[in-house]
Write a protein that holds these residues in place. Structure first.
Motif, PDB file in Angstrom:
ATOM      1  N   PHE A  75     -17.160 -20.317  15.837  1.00  0.00           N
ATOM      2  CA  PHE A  75     -18.704 -20.262  15.740  1.00  0.00           C
ATOM      3  C   PHE A  75     -19.391 -19.794  16.522  1.00  0.00           C
ATOM      4  CE2 PHE A  75     -16.296 -24.487  14.211  1.00  0.00           C
ATOM      5  CZ  PHE A  75     -16.905 -24.304  12.746  1.00  0.00           C
ATOM      6  N   THR A 133     -25.276 -18.066   7.817  1.00  0.00           N
ATOM      7  CA  THR A 133     -25.162 -18.250   9.064  1.00  0.00           C
ATOM      8  C   THR A 133     -26.270 -17.959   9.822  1.00  0.00           C
ATOM      9  OG1 THR A 133     -22.858 -17.862   9.104  1.00  0.00           O
ATOM     10  CG2 THR A 133     -23.880 -17.421  11.169  1.00  0.00           C
ATOM     11  N   LEU A 154     -28.094 -27.883  11.367  1.00  0.00           N
ATOM     12  CA  LEU A 154     -26.863 -27.607  11.613  1.00  0.00           C
ATOM     13  C   LEU A 154     -25.838 -28.469  10.733  1.00  0.00           C
ATOM     14  CD1 LEU A 154     -26.533 -26.749  15.226  1.00  0.00           C
ATOM     15  CD2 LEU A 154     -26.626 -25.231  13.382  1.00  0.00           C
ATOM     16  N   TYR A 157     -26.141 -27.473   6.907  1.00  0.00           N
ATOM     17  CA  TYR A 157     -25.504 -25.893   6.664  1.00  0.00           C
ATOM     18  C   TYR A 157     -23.643 -26.277   6.725  1.00  0.00           C
ATOM     19  CZ  TYR A 157     -22.488 -22.043   8.599  1.00  0.00           C
ATOM     20  OH  TYR A 157     -21.765 -20.715   8.676  1.00  0.00           O
ATOM     21  N   SER A 158     -23.329 -27.370   7.766  1.00  0.00           N
ATOM     22  CA  SER A 158     -21.804 -27.755   7.666  1.00  0.00           C
ATOM     23  C   SER A 158     -21.289 -28.193   6.496  1.00  0.00           C
ATOM     24  CB  SER A 158     -21.707 -28.416   8.890  1.00  0.00           C
ATOM     25  OG  SER A 158     -22.048 -27.818  10.010  1.00  0.00           O
ATOM     26  N   SER A 161     -21.155 -25.777   3.860  1.00  0.00           N
ATOM     27  CA  SER A 161     -19.995 -24.823   4.121  1.00  0.00           C
ATOM     28  C   SER A 161     -18.368 -25.623   4.197  1.00  0.00           C
ATOM     29  CB  SER A 161     -20.187 -24.325   5.356  1.00  0.00           C
ATOM     30  OG  SER A 161     -21.306 -23.662   5.569  1.00  0.00           O
ATOM     31  N   HIS A 163     -17.091 -27.802   5.820  1.00  0.00           N
ATOM     32  CA  HIS A 163     -16.700 -28.443   7.157  1.00  0.00           C
ATOM     33  C   HIS A 163     -16.071 -29.701   7.389  1.00  0.00           C
ATOM     34  CE1 HIS A 163     -19.112 -24.865   9.091  1.00  0.00           C
ATOM     35  NE2 HIS A 163     -18.036 -24.377   8.495  1.00  0.00           N
ATOM     36  N   GLU A 167     -15.041 -29.921  12.801  1.00  0.00           N
ATOM     37  CA  GLU A 167     -15.840 -28.847  12.946  1.00  0.00           C
ATOM     38  C   GLU A 167     -17.181 -29.068  13.150  1.00  0.00           C
ATOM     39  OE1 GLU A 167     -12.787 -26.163  10.125  1.00  0.00           O
ATOM     40  OE2 GLU A 167     -14.077 -27.368   9.064  1.00  0.00           O
ATOM     41  N   ILE A 168     -17.840 -30.148  12.494  1.00  0.00           N
ATOM     42  CA  ILE A 168     -19.387 -30.271  12.423  1.00  0.00           C
ATOM     43  C   ILE A 168     -19.524 -30.733  13.937  1.00  0.00           C
ATOM     44  CG2 ILE A 168     -21.046 -31.843  12.047  1.00  0.00           C
ATOM     45  CD1 ILE A 168     -19.753 -32.181   9.226  1.00  0.00           C
ATOM     46  N   SER A 171     -19.237 -27.300  16.144  1.00  0.00           N
ATOM     47  CA  SER A 171     -20.106 -26.276  15.708  1.00  0.00           C
ATOM     48  C   SER A 171     -21.565 -26.720  16.193  1.00  0.00           C
ATOM     49  CB  SER A 171     -20.271 -25.946  14.470  1.00  0.00           C
ATOM     50  OG  SER A 171     -20.619 -27.203  13.513  1.00  0.00           O
ATOM     51  N   THR A 172     -21.977 -28.096  15.968  1.00  0.00           N
ATOM     52  CA  THR A 172     -23.239 -28.362  16.581  1.00  0.00           C
ATOM     53  C   THR A 172     -23.443 -28.744  17.923  1.00  0.00           C
ATOM     54  OG1 THR A 172     -22.514 -30.723  16.188  1.00  0.00           O
ATOM     55  CG2 THR A 172     -23.740 -29.829  14.490  1.00  0.00           C
TER      56      THR A 172
END
Length: 258
Positions: A75, A133, A154, A157-158, A161, A163, A167-168, A171-172
């Motif tokens: 990420f 992205t 975010l 987005y996740s 995607s 996720h 993963e969420i 990434s956040t």
């Protein structure tokens, strides 16, 4: 910037409650602390006060989740773009420290609370991942720099995607960590991050550390559904209070002098 004893006590209580929520349910510190502080001060001061504690909490979550290097590898591009957006948002906040940002924060919170009832369909997020992205990373960074609520964009987005929950979280928190690093650097460069604020922030880290220990133990004991409902109701009241405060201040500013 003058800090009264009452304000410092109030800030300590806000940091404690917000950090406890973050440690217990895994999110929520900036989303709760920022609007509470913004109700008694301006947005710039509110964002500065929670910058270092937020950075430490994000790093703690990433370490606890594990696979730190793999998270960065996957990420890093999203985080770098979010960092650029955060730099832009922070510059706007410094030079245009306006009541409108409290209103923007309130709208962001309300959007988060009601977004689960709305069905988002953005197939282009998966078909054009590089574009997604850039758009989501930059917009999340700008909003995060202005209001400290980067996670809302975010999360959308996740979810689009596809996720996983892990993963969420990864990434956040990574994006928030990168955004806080550049934000703190900009505040220092502009002289907004004074020695006094730094000392108070370091003191608040002690509170954060205590909350992390308490929260991780509470996480196993508290029913998630009831806790989430309480937090959402609390955020809703904060958002409404911020909107009312903003409109009252606007009305006061435009009212004719007696």
């Amino acid at each position: 910037m003058e800090f009264t004893t009452e304000f410092l006590i109030f800030t300590s209580i806000v940091i404690f409650l917000s950090a406890l929520v973050q440690a217990t349910i895994g999110f929520g510190f900036p989303m709760i602390a920022t609007p509470l502080l913004a109700m008694v001060t301006d947005m710039k001061t509110a964002v500065i006060y929670v910058a270092i504690p937020t950075l430490v909490l994000n790093l703690s979550v990433l370490i606890i989740e594990g696979n730190f290097l793999q998270t960065i590898k996957r990420f890093y591009l999203l985080a770098i773009i979010a960092m650029i957006g955060s730099a832009i948002g922070t510059q706007i906040l410094i030079y245009s420290n306006s009541e409108i940002f409290k209103f923007l924060l309130a709208i962001s919170i309300l959007f988060y609370l009601f977004s689960q009832k709305i069905s988002f369909e953005m197939p282009w997020v998966r078909s054009k991942p590089n574009l997604a992205t850039f758009i989501f990373g930059l917009s999340a960074g700008v909003i995060g720099g202005l209001t400290n609520v980067m996670a809302l964009v975010l999360i959308i987005y996740s979810l689009e995607s596809r996720h996983s929950k892990k993963e969420i979280i990864q990434s956040t928190n990574l994006c928030f960590m990168f955004g806080k690093i550049i934000q703190i650097a900009i505040f220092i460069a502009h002289g907004s991050f004074t020695q006094e604020i730094l000392e108070i922030s370091l003191y608040n880290l002690l509170i954060v550390g205590i909350c992390l220990m308490i929260g991780f133990n509470l996480r196993k004991k508290i029913a998630s559904d009831s806790y989430f409902k309480f937090i959402k109701a609390f955020l809703f009241l904060m958002a409404i209070a911020l909107i009312l405060q903003t409109f009252l201040n606007w009305r006061w500013d435009i009212s004719p002098s007696s």
